[in-house]
Scaffold this active site. Structure first.
Site, PDB file in Angstrom:
ATOM      1  CD  GLU A  92      -0.590  14.988 -11.203  1.00 52.53           C
ATOM      2  OE1 GLU A  92      -0.954  16.167 -11.360  1.00 52.53           O
ATOM      3  OE2 GLU A  92      -1.095  14.039 -11.835  1.00 52.53           O
TER       4      GLU A  92
ATOM      5  CB  SER B  93     -30.084 -11.298  -3.513  1.00 54.10           C
ATOM      6  OG  SER B  93     -29.455 -11.086  -4.770  1.00 54.10           O
TER       7      SER B  93
ATOM      8  CE  LYS C  62      -1.248  18.231 -14.303  1.00 53.30           C
ATOM      9  NZ  LYS C  62      -2.103  17.259 -13.573  1.00 53.30           N
TER      10      LYS C  62
ATOM     11  CB  CYS D 260      -0.799  13.994 -15.042  1.00 50.31           C
ATOM     12  SG  CYS D 260      -2.212  12.830 -15.013  1.00 50.31           S
TER      13      CYS D 260
END
Length: 712
Positions: free
Chosen positions: A51, A363, A120, A181
């Site tokens: 896309e 750490s 789309k 999509c």
């Protein structure tokens, strides 16, 4: 003797996953051309791309700019006139302006002629997606209009206009339909009616990003679609970091009649991945022929406009051409997803930012240890990619280390070049955390620095005392909670300043060029509760674990310990999580994270999912947990826990506005910038909501007493 003429029916189709980069039109063009070249080399006659691949999916508000539309058209022109695109149907994604309205489109062309522009129809507009902000959905089902081509395209194609809208392609041998999509995820996807109208090949161009445990949903949708309706289904996706917090996770695939015939990688360092499959159209036709319910529905379906294409996907003589075999989809465990996804995201960020490596405050705890392991995993993937012949990865790593003859072979050696770790001790630090940090640094090979921040902290507090005449003290030394918190925050913020100083100048001090990206290591649960100091070491350039829960991080660290043989991680896993900002008690840690927070990490994951994914406020969450925790908590205890969470969450919500850009991996991320849009100034007493909870608790307690009285 008569000879039987046999029409071709085997089609070879290609889909791909491309590591496109927002607004990198030159790079995007080259990757598209390379994918088409590979597809043709593998015998494909149809190539599907991701896309919005021409401009890159993550352009966001750049879609408003006319430049984005112009440069996308220029790239389309370059594709149309390239000899690489001849004799193959090319399906590419780009934004198109039609009648002054912006659409997210597929442009399908063949031999220099545009066949169809398909806009789309269902736009993604939840979570990280904001497509309705920039685009308009095409709402005219099964209808097309004339799209008058810009002059620069007309001059190339010698076409004045082309069809624009919801149509399908009818080639000499089959019918092809597109969905884009989000349309696959809608309740009534276009492939349903297209399949009933005789479309045999469905294509889906996606811009789908990684979320832990999501891959199966995408695969299930495709296999279910072709199980019910038959047909061949191609899914293309973007992959990699295209410029922000998201990692697009590939998983390109080709399916037919409910089975998978080609699976793409979910995570890799390859910029271009092309999948092909050779499939028999007669398998689709015979599969559909015996589904009577489908055939009855097909007889009533409204037809789609068809664009006739004088081209065949099959070849006349294909009798001996081998067919692709079905494959079983292989999924990664969540721990494997963490080891691969954020590591690939780090690689993209490092090479595209043109920095020389990373700087990580280490750490000795799980979070910073996990972040170090992600860099080590990245180094491992780089070495594997180079070993398997990736010239692009080799060129990138040589640029990063500034050595044209360098070839990485050992992840530990590569890690020594690009990762600098630093243990920043204070008078409140224990020997155990120092040793754990040093041991891990030694095992992964990072360039490790040990330093003490006390002189800087004392200097800052000296300024305060000089101006005010006051000297704050920790609670352990008789000070108030306000004094103690301020003293803890000074230490934390000094570490951030030192981290950026060393990121800018540590390579300079070693006579090497470049600077380092500062890595943050706050997990999603701590961010949700605000258990961090604003502008401390959680403030960094990027944070690869900011979207990962503490529970998943521990599973990932366990995986690294076993897979990479890092025994130092064992002591990190069993040690209690601590910020080490308060004075030690007899040389031992006196402060733990869960005691400080007043909530466990396991509970935080529950609160986070209910707040974001289940969309619950205080009262709904109380009602839900009342049942879920009924065997371990009284109603009063549930109420107290929910109130404590929402009080702390709302007090600290302002910290989310300054969160370091983090890899998005979890659906309950509190990232304020794009994903979790909420106020950061709350009435932290929640008077109405908490009163509703209290009313319910009192009713339940009263009922419980009545039940007990009845028993007596």
């Amino acid at each position: 003797m008569a000879t039987a003429a046999r029409m071709g029916r085997k089609v070879t189709v290609a889909t791909c996953a491309l590591n496109q980069w927002a607004l990198d039109f030159e790079g995007n063009l080259q990757r598209i051309l390379k994918s088409i070249e590979i597809a043709k080399h593998k015998g494909a006659r149809y190539r599907l791309g991701p896309e919005l691949e021409i401009c890159g999916y993550g352009c966001w508000d750049h879609y408003y700019e006319s430049d984005t539309l112009l440069h996308s058209l220029q790239v389309l022109a370059a594709l149309l006139e390239s000899p690489v695109t001849q004799d193959i149907i090319c399906d590419v994604g780009m934004p198109i302006m039609h009648r002054n309205v912006r659409y997210n489109c597929r442009v399908i062309f063949l031999n220099g002629k545009i066949l169809l522009i398909r806009p789309k129809m269902a736009l993604a507009n939840e979570g990280n997606y904001r497509e309705l902000r920039w685009f308009t959905p095409w709402s005219r089902s099964r209808q097309t209009e004339e799209y008058f081509l810009p002059r620069m395209i007309q001059d190339l194609t010698e076409q004045e206009s082309v069809p624009f809208g919801d149509a399908v392609l009818s080639t000499r041998d089959t019918c092809i339909g597109s969905e884009v999509c989000e349309e696959l995820w809608t309740p009534h996807s276009p492939h349903v009616d297209m399949g009933l109208d005789g479309v045999e090949i469905f294509t889906n161009a996606s811009g789908s990003h990684h979320v832990l445990r999501k891959a199966h949903a995408r695969v299930d949708l495709v296999t279910t679609a072709t199980t019910k309706n038959g047909g061949i289904y191609l899914l293309a996706n973007q992959k990699g970091c295209d410029g922000d917090r998201l990692y697009y996770d590939g998983c390109a695939l080709i399916a037919m009649n409910g089975g998978i015939f080609a699976q793409g990688s979910q995570f890799s360092l390859d910029d271009v991945e092309v999948l092909t499959a050779t499939l028999d159209l007669e398998d689709v036709r015979s599969y559909r022929a015996e589904i009577s319910s489908r055939n009855l529905a097909a007889s009533r379906v409204s037809p789609y406009p068809r664009v006739k294409v004088d081209f065949a996907l099959s070849r006349d003589e294909d009798l001996l051409e081998p067919l692709s075999e079905p494959v079983e989809w292989k999924y990664h465990s969540p721990a494997e997803e963490i080891s691969l996804g954020p590591a690939c995201w780090l690689w993209d960020f490092l090479r595209r930012s043109q920095q020389a490596g990373f700087f990580l405050p280490l750490s000795g705890g799980v979070d910073s240890g996990a972040t170090a392991c992600l860099v080590y995993s990245m180094c491992h993937q780089v070495c594997e990619a180079v070993k398997h012949g990736s010239q692009e990865v080799l060129a990138d790593v040589r640029t990063i280390v500034n050595q044209t003859s360098y070839t990485p072979q050992d992840p530990r050696e590569l890690c020594s070049r690009i990762l600098t770790t630093c243990y920043m001790a204070s008078e409140n630090s224990s020997r155990e955390t120092c040793n754990r940090a040093g041991d891990l640094a030694q095992q992964i090979g990072s360039h490790h620095i040990g330093l003490n921040i006390d002189p800087a902290v004392k200097a800052i507090m000296g300024i305060f005392s000089l101006v005010t005449g006051k000297s704050p003290a920790f609670s352990a030394h008789g000070g108030s909670s306000r004094e103690s918190l301020a003293l803890q925050n000074v230490q934390a913020r000094v570490r951030m300043v030192i981290a950026y100083l060393f990121a800018q100048l540590s390579l300079w001090s070693r006579g090497a060029p470049g600077r380092l990206l500062v890595l943050g290591s706050a997990n999603v649960d701590e961010s949700l509760l605000g258990y961090l100091t604003k502008y401390d070491c959680s403030s960094a350039d990027i944070n690869p674990i900011g979207g990962v829960s503490k529970t998943d991080l521990r599973a990932f660290v366990q995986l690294c310990m076993e897979r990479f043989r890092l025994p130092a991680l064992q002591s990190i896993l069993v040690a209690p999580a601590t910020a080490e900002l308060e004075p030690l008690a007899h040389g031992r840690v006196s402060q733990t994270d869960e005691e400080d927070m007043g909530v466990t990490y396991a509970e935080l994951s529950v609160y986070g999912r209910l707040r974001k994914i289940a969309k619950m406020g205080p009262y709904s969450m109380f009602c839900k947990l009342l049942y879920v925790w009924k065997d371990v908590c009284t109603p009063r205890q549930v109420a107290d826990k929910v109130k404590r969470f929402f009080s702390k969450y709302s007090v600290n919500r302002h910290k989310m506005t300054t969160l370091t850009p983090a890899y998005h991996a979890e659906s309950y991320s509190p990232d304020d910038n794009r994903f979790d849009l909420r106020p950061f100034l709350y009435n932290t007493r929640w008077p109405w909501q908490f009163r509703c909870i209290e009313t319910q608790v009192l009713q339940l307690e009263r009922r419980q007493r009545q039940d007990l009285d009845g028993v007596d």
